[in-house]
Design a protein around this motif. Sequence first.
Motif, PDB file in Angstrom:
ATOM      1  N   LEU A 103       5.947   6.466   7.113  1.00 10.12           N
ATOM      2  CA  LEU A 103       7.037   5.963   6.281  1.00 10.12           C
ATOM      3  C   LEU A 103       7.660   7.070   5.447  1.00 10.12           C
ATOM      4  O   LEU A 103       6.966   7.934   4.934  1.00 10.12           O
ATOM      5  CB  LEU A 103       6.522   4.879   5.328  1.00 10.12           C
ATOM      6  N   GLU A 104       8.972   7.019   5.318  1.00 10.50           N
ATOM      7  CA  GLU A 104       9.684   7.906   4.407  1.00 10.50           C
ATOM      8  C   GLU A 104      10.132   7.062   3.227  1.00 10.50           C
ATOM      9  O   GLU A 104      10.863   6.092   3.399  1.00 10.50           O
ATOM     10  CB  GLU A 104      10.903   8.521   5.084  1.00 10.50           C
ATOM     11  N   ILE A 105       9.668   7.436   2.045  1.00 17.20           N
ATOM     12  CA  ILE A 105      10.024   6.718   0.837  1.00 17.20           C
ATOM     13  C   ILE A 105      11.127   7.503   0.141  1.00 17.20           C
ATOM     14  O   ILE A 105      10.930   8.650  -0.236  1.00 17.20           O
ATOM     15  CB  ILE A 105       8.802   6.568  -0.103  1.00 17.20           C
ATOM     16  N   ARG A 106      12.288   6.874   0.002  1.00 18.61           N
ATOM     17  CA  ARG A 106      13.435   7.559  -0.606  1.00 18.61           C
ATOM     18  C   ARG A 106      13.667   7.067  -2.013  1.00 18.61           C
ATOM     19  O   ARG A 106      13.348   5.938  -2.349  1.00 18.61           O
ATOM     20  CB  ARG A 106      14.674   7.327   0.245  1.00 18.61           C
ATOM     21  N   GLY A 107      14.243   7.933  -2.800  1.00 15.98           N
ATOM     22  CA  GLY A 107      14.549   7.579  -4.185  1.00 15.98           C
ATOM     23  C   GLY A 107      13.844   8.531  -5.130  1.00 15.98           C
ATOM     24  O   GLY A 107      13.002   9.336  -4.735  1.00 15.98           O
ATOM     25  N   GLY A 108      14.174   8.441  -6.373  1.00 14.87           N
ATOM     26  CA  GLY A 108      13.526   9.307  -7.355  1.00 14.87           C
ATOM     27  C   GLY A 108      13.890  10.756  -7.110  1.00 14.87           C
ATOM     28  O   GLY A 108      15.047  11.144  -7.099  1.00 14.87           O
ATOM     29  N   ALA A 109      12.890  11.590  -6.839  1.00 17.82           N
ATOM     30  CA  ALA A 109      13.092  13.026  -6.673  1.00 17.82           C
ATOM     31  C   ALA A 109      13.453  13.404  -5.246  1.00 17.82           C
ATOM     32  O   ALA A 109      13.350  14.543  -4.858  1.00 17.82           O
ATOM     33  CB  ALA A 109      11.817  13.761  -7.093  1.00 17.82           C
ATOM     34  N   GLY A 110      13.835  12.433  -4.436  1.00 18.06           N
ATOM     35  CA  GLY A 110      14.215  12.755  -3.063  1.00 18.06           C
ATOM     36  C   GLY A 110      13.287  12.086  -2.081  1.00 18.06           C
ATOM     37  O   GLY A 110      12.558  11.169  -2.401  1.00 18.06           O
ATOM     38  N   THR A 111      13.335  12.543  -0.849  1.00 17.18           N
ATOM     39  CA  THR A 111      12.536  11.944   0.205  1.00 17.18           C
ATOM     40  C   THR A 111      11.106  12.456   0.132  1.00 17.18           C
ATOM     41  O   THR A 111      10.872  13.625  -0.029  1.00 17.18           O
ATOM     42  CB  THR A 111      13.132  12.313   1.588  1.00 17.18           C
ATOM     43  N   ARG A 112      10.192  11.530   0.241  1.00 22.19           N
ATOM     44  CA  ARG A 112       8.785  11.922   0.319  1.00 22.19           C
ATOM     45  C   ARG A 112       8.081  10.989   1.272  1.00 22.19           C
ATOM     46  O   ARG A 112       8.509   9.873   1.478  1.00 22.19           O
ATOM     47  CB  ARG A 112       8.124  11.931  -1.048  1.00 22.19           C
ATOM     48  N   ARG A 113       7.058  11.464   1.861  1.00 16.37           N
ATOM     49  CA  ARG A 113       6.312  10.642   2.810  1.00 16.37           C
ATOM     50  C   ARG A 113       5.213   9.890   2.087  1.00 16.37           C
ATOM     51  O   ARG A 113       4.545  10.436   1.230  1.00 16.37           O
ATOM     52  CB  ARG A 113       5.681  11.512   3.899  1.00 16.37           C
ATOM     53  N   ALA A 114       5.040   8.641   2.477  1.00  6.51           N
ATOM     54  CA  ALA A 114       3.905   7.861   1.977  1.00  6.51           C
ATOM     55  C   ALA A 114       2.775   8.025   2.965  1.00  6.51           C
ATOM     56  O   ALA A 114       3.007   8.093   4.170  1.00  6.51           O
ATOM     57  CB  ALA A 114       4.298   6.384   1.889  1.00  6.51           C
ATOM     58  N   SER A 115       1.553   8.128   2.501  1.00  6.66           N
ATOM     59  CA  SER A 115       0.414   8.190   3.409  1.00  6.66           C
ATOM     60  C   SER A 115      -0.760   7.476   2.844  1.00  6.66           C
ATOM     61  O   SER A 115      -0.824   7.101   1.746  1.00  6.66           O
ATOM     62  CB  SER A 115       0.025   9.599   3.751  1.00  6.66           C
TER      63      SER A 115
ATOM     64  N   LEU B 211       0.801  -1.224   0.000  1.00  5.77           N
ATOM     65  CA  LEU B 211       0.000   0.000   0.000  1.00  5.77           C
ATOM     66  C   LEU B 211       0.836   1.277   0.000  1.00  5.77           C
ATOM     67  O   LEU B 211       0.330   2.342   0.306  1.00  5.77           O
ATOM     68  CB  LEU B 211      -0.941   0.004   1.211  1.00  5.77           C
ATOM     69  N   ARG B 212       2.098   1.188  -0.349  1.00  6.07           N
ATOM     70  CA  ARG B 212       2.937   2.383  -0.379  1.00  6.07           C
ATOM     71  C   ARG B 212       3.543   2.560  -1.758  1.00  6.07           C
ATOM     72  O   ARG B 212       3.661   1.603  -2.506  1.00  6.07           O
ATOM     73  CB  ARG B 212       4.034   2.314   0.676  1.00  6.07           C
ATOM     74  N   PRO B 213       3.942   3.783  -2.077  1.00 10.99           N
ATOM     75  CA  PRO B 213       4.649   4.013  -3.335  1.00 10.99           C
ATOM     76  C   PRO B 213       5.974   3.251  -3.312  1.00 10.99           C
ATOM     77  O   PRO B 213       6.548   3.092  -2.238  1.00 10.99           O
ATOM     78  CB  PRO B 213       4.882   5.521  -3.349  1.00 10.99           C
ATOM     79  N   PRO B 214       6.476   2.791  -4.394  1.00 12.29           N
ATOM     80  CA  PRO B 214       5.962   2.953  -5.751  1.00 12.29           C
ATOM     81  C   PRO B 214       4.942   1.890  -6.147  1.00 12.29           C
ATOM     82  O   PRO B 214       4.463   1.900  -7.267  1.00 12.29           O
ATOM     83  CB  PRO B 214       7.208   2.862  -6.614  1.00 12.29           C
ATOM     84  N   ALA B 215       4.601   0.959  -5.262  1.00 10.28           N
ATOM     85  CA  ALA B 215       3.629  -0.081  -5.608  1.00 10.28           C
ATOM     86  C   ALA B 215       2.270   0.525  -5.971  1.00 10.28           C
ATOM     87  O   ALA B 215       1.584   0.037  -6.849  1.00 10.28           O
ATOM     88  CB  ALA B 215       3.474  -1.068  -4.470  1.00 10.28           C
ATOM     89  N   LEU B 216       1.892   1.586  -5.284  1.00  4.92           N
ATOM     90  CA  LEU B 216       0.681   2.343  -5.617  1.00  4.92           C
ATOM     91  C   LEU B 216       1.108   3.701  -6.133  1.00  4.92           C
ATOM     92  O   LEU B 216       1.977   4.336  -5.542  1.00  4.92           O
ATOM     93  CB  LEU B 216      -0.203   2.561  -4.380  1.00  4.92           C
ATOM     94  N   ALA B 217       0.497   4.140  -7.198  1.00  3.58           N
ATOM     95  CA  ALA B 217       0.846   5.449  -7.762  1.00  3.58           C
ATOM     96  C   ALA B 217       0.401   6.583  -6.846  1.00  3.58           C
ATOM     97  O   ALA B 217       1.035   7.633  -6.796  1.00  3.58           O
ATOM     98  CB  ALA B 217       0.210   5.610  -9.132  1.00  3.58           C
ATOM     99  N   GLU B 218      -0.676   6.375  -6.112  1.00  2.68           N
ATOM    100  CA  GLU B 218      -1.213   7.403  -5.227  1.00  2.68           C
ATOM    101  C   GLU B 218      -1.350   6.852  -3.820  1.00  2.68           C
ATOM    102  O   GLU B 218      -1.122   5.675  -3.585  1.00  2.68           O
ATOM    103  CB  GLU B 218      -2.570   7.864  -5.758  1.00  2.68           C
ATOM    104  N   GLU B 219      -1.755   7.702  -2.907  1.00  7.92           N
ATOM    105  CA  GLU B 219      -2.000   7.315  -1.521  1.00  7.92           C
ATOM    106  C   GLU B 219      -3.004   6.182  -1.434  1.00  7.92           C
ATOM    107  O   GLU B 219      -3.976   6.152  -2.182  1.00  7.92           O
ATOM    108  CB  GLU B 219      -2.634   8.520  -0.803  1.00  7.92           C
ATOM    109  N   ALA B 220      -2.775   5.268  -0.516  1.00 10.17           N
ATOM    110  CA  ALA B 220      -3.744   4.201  -0.286  1.00 10.17           C
ATOM    111  C   ALA B 220      -5.031   4.812   0.254  1.00 10.17           C
ATOM    112  O   ALA B 220      -4.996   5.712   1.093  1.00 10.17           O
ATOM    113  CB  ALA B 220      -3.193   3.193   0.705  1.00 10.17           C
ATOM    114  N   THR B 221      -6.143   4.320  -0.227  1.00 12.25           N
ATOM    115  CA  THR B 221      -7.425   4.824   0.251  1.00 12.25           C
ATOM    116  C   THR B 221      -7.805   4.125   1.551  1.00 12.25           C
ATOM    117  O   THR B 221      -7.241   3.074   1.899  1.00 12.25           O
ATOM    118  CB  THR B 221      -8.536   4.569  -0.780  1.00 12.25           C
ATOM    119  N   GLU B 222      -8.759   4.699   2.239  1.00 17.18           N
ATOM    120  CA  GLU B 222      -9.276   4.096   3.468  1.00 17.18           C
ATOM    121  C   GLU B 222      -9.821   2.695   3.172  1.00 17.18           C
ATOM    122  O   GLU B 222      -9.634   1.770   3.963  1.00 17.18           O
ATOM    123  CB  GLU B 222     -10.369   4.996   4.041  1.00 17.18           C
ATOM    124  N   ASP B 223     -10.489   2.541   2.034  1.00 19.32           N
ATOM    125  CA  ASP B 223     -11.037   1.233   1.651  1.00 19.32           C
ATOM    126  C   ASP B 223      -9.934   0.208   1.405  1.00 19.32           C
ATOM    127  O   ASP B 223     -10.069  -0.959   1.794  1.00 19.32           O
ATOM    128  CB  ASP B 223     -11.913   1.355   0.403  1.00 19.32           C
TER     129      ASP B 223
END
Length: 77
Positions: free
Chosen positions: A65-77, A8-20
């Motif tokens: 979670l902090e997802i690193r790589g690509g354009a730098g550090t970004r948070r997954a939510s 449920l986190r990038p890059p496996a999902l392109a966007e934030e995981a939904t509540e569902d």
Amino acid sequence: MCRSIKTLRPPALAEEATEDEIRAAALQYVRKVSGFRAPAAHNQEVFDRAVEAVAEATAELLAGLEIRGGAGTRRAS
């Protein structure tokens, strides 16, 4: 690991995981651990509480979670 629970986190999902999506993963986890696809009436309340607790813990994990790589550090939510 239950194979039907997806990452449920990038890059496996392109966007934030939904509540569902988070709740579906929690339900699959509780089903796997308990051995019940659908619990009997006398176990329904504890089963539902477990699903909610796992969903909350999952949402908290993904938010932190902090997802690193690509354009730098970004948070997954």
